[in-house]
Enzyme design. Structure first.
Site: not given
Length: 339
Positions: A185, A277
């Site tokens: 990614e 996160h």
């Protein structure tokens, strides 16, 4: 992706054992050449659903215009979880939508009011698809519709119930490390701060196509690997949090033109995966997990840590928990749902 890839840790995950032609049941983190070959083969599995057989509907949500199913690929071992969701309209394609390409059928008319169905052409009628293969029981439980219970997690309950669960049933984090190490990614990264203490990578959540600004959804994944959730945060982590807040909002404004005051910036507790996160979503987007009992704003976390460095070590944390989640039974043993 972000939200996106690995969700609650439902069952114990040890080293993933390989049974393909590259290995006689060896650890999946070894033999990189074989991993590349197998990855390429897996990429071809879901070019269509021609060989996919639905076994059971897990959840059909009218509110979110989505459906989740568990099924299998014909001739392949294991099961797959597939979630399909209708995407928001792309305002830049309205001329194509409101054209002869779109056919309509009137179901009934009353005076000036028409009730109709419409069929847009294939290229304008996209669905968002999240696919997990091979899926484990924990993935099926995650997407399965279930009633929930409200938990008030005291510091004692965190130490006795939640923390041992995180340590013993932690989700495989290899996909996170692939992003942090630029193995996967890399082309999706919106912003990156390489600092080992306060650095992070910002990239779109898997549930967002990156096109409709109304559904903007990104996640900031911290570089540090010792922080699992806001329970681990202390006053000395404020520079990390402020760095995410400031540089994350600046990057989103620069790339997408969405200012900070149009964003909802928050943590999940319990989180969807146990590596710290932060979620960034547009206020116009009714994102999953933004309700009381799930979301905790980043600004509130910073404020609480400014007031007391060990706030999240001492605080009661409230959250909703699916009744089929293994933690539910553990909290029930502690008398959390009595009376």
């Amino acid at each position: 992706m972000a939200e996106a890839k690995a969700k609650e840790d439902y069952v114990h995950v040890s080293k993933k054992m390989r049974t393909d032609v590259c290995s006689n049941a060896i650890d999946s983190t070894t033999d990189k050449n074989c991993d590349s070959d197998q990855s390429a083969q897996r990429d071809d599995l879901f070019k269509s659903f021609d060989n996919f057989e639905v076994l059971r509907v897990l959840n059909n949500s009218e509110d979110h215009k989505s459906i989740a199913v568990v099924g299998r690929l014909k001739g392949k071992e294991g099961t797959a979880v597939v979630m399909l969701k209708k995407l928001a309209f792309n305002a830049e394609k309205l001329e194509e939508i409101f054209s002869g390409k779109t056919e309509t059928k009137t179901l009934f008319r009353n005076d000036i009011y028409y009730n109709s169905t419409a069929w847009m052409p294939k290229e304008l009628n996209e669905l968002g698809a999240t696919i997990i293969y091979p899926a484990e029981d924990k993935h099926i439980l995650k997407y399965e519709k279930q009633p929930s219970s409200f938990v008030v997690e005291t510091p004692e309950l965190y130490k006795e119930v939640t923390k041992p669960f995180i340590e013993s049933a932690a989700f495989n984090k290899e996909w996170i490390y692939n992003i942090l190490e630029h193995k996967k990614e890399e082309d999706r990264i919106v912003f990156e701060d390489p600092d080992p203490e306060i650095g992070f990578i910002l990239l779109p959540d898997m549930k967002w196509t990156g096109e409709q600004m109304e559904n903007l959804y990104l996640q900031a994944i911290v570089r540090r690997r010792d922080l699992t959730s806001i329970r681990d945060l202390r006053g000395n982590h404020i520079p990390l949090l402020k760095n995410i807040l400031n540089k994350g909002t600046e990057a989103i404004m620069e790339k997408y033109g969405v200012p900070a005051h149009k964003l909802r910036i928050y943590f999940h507790y319990l989180p969807s995966f146990y590596h710290l996160h932060v979620h960034f979503t547009a206020l116009s987007f009714d994102a999953p997990g933004t309700w009381i009992g799930k979301a905790v704003t980043l600004s509130s976390v910073i404020s609480n840590l400014n007031l007391r460095s060990d706030h999240y070590q001492l605080a009661d944390m409230s959250f909703t928990l699916k009744d089929n989640h293994p933690l539910h039974a553990k909290f029930e043993e502690k008398g959390c749902f009595s009376g």
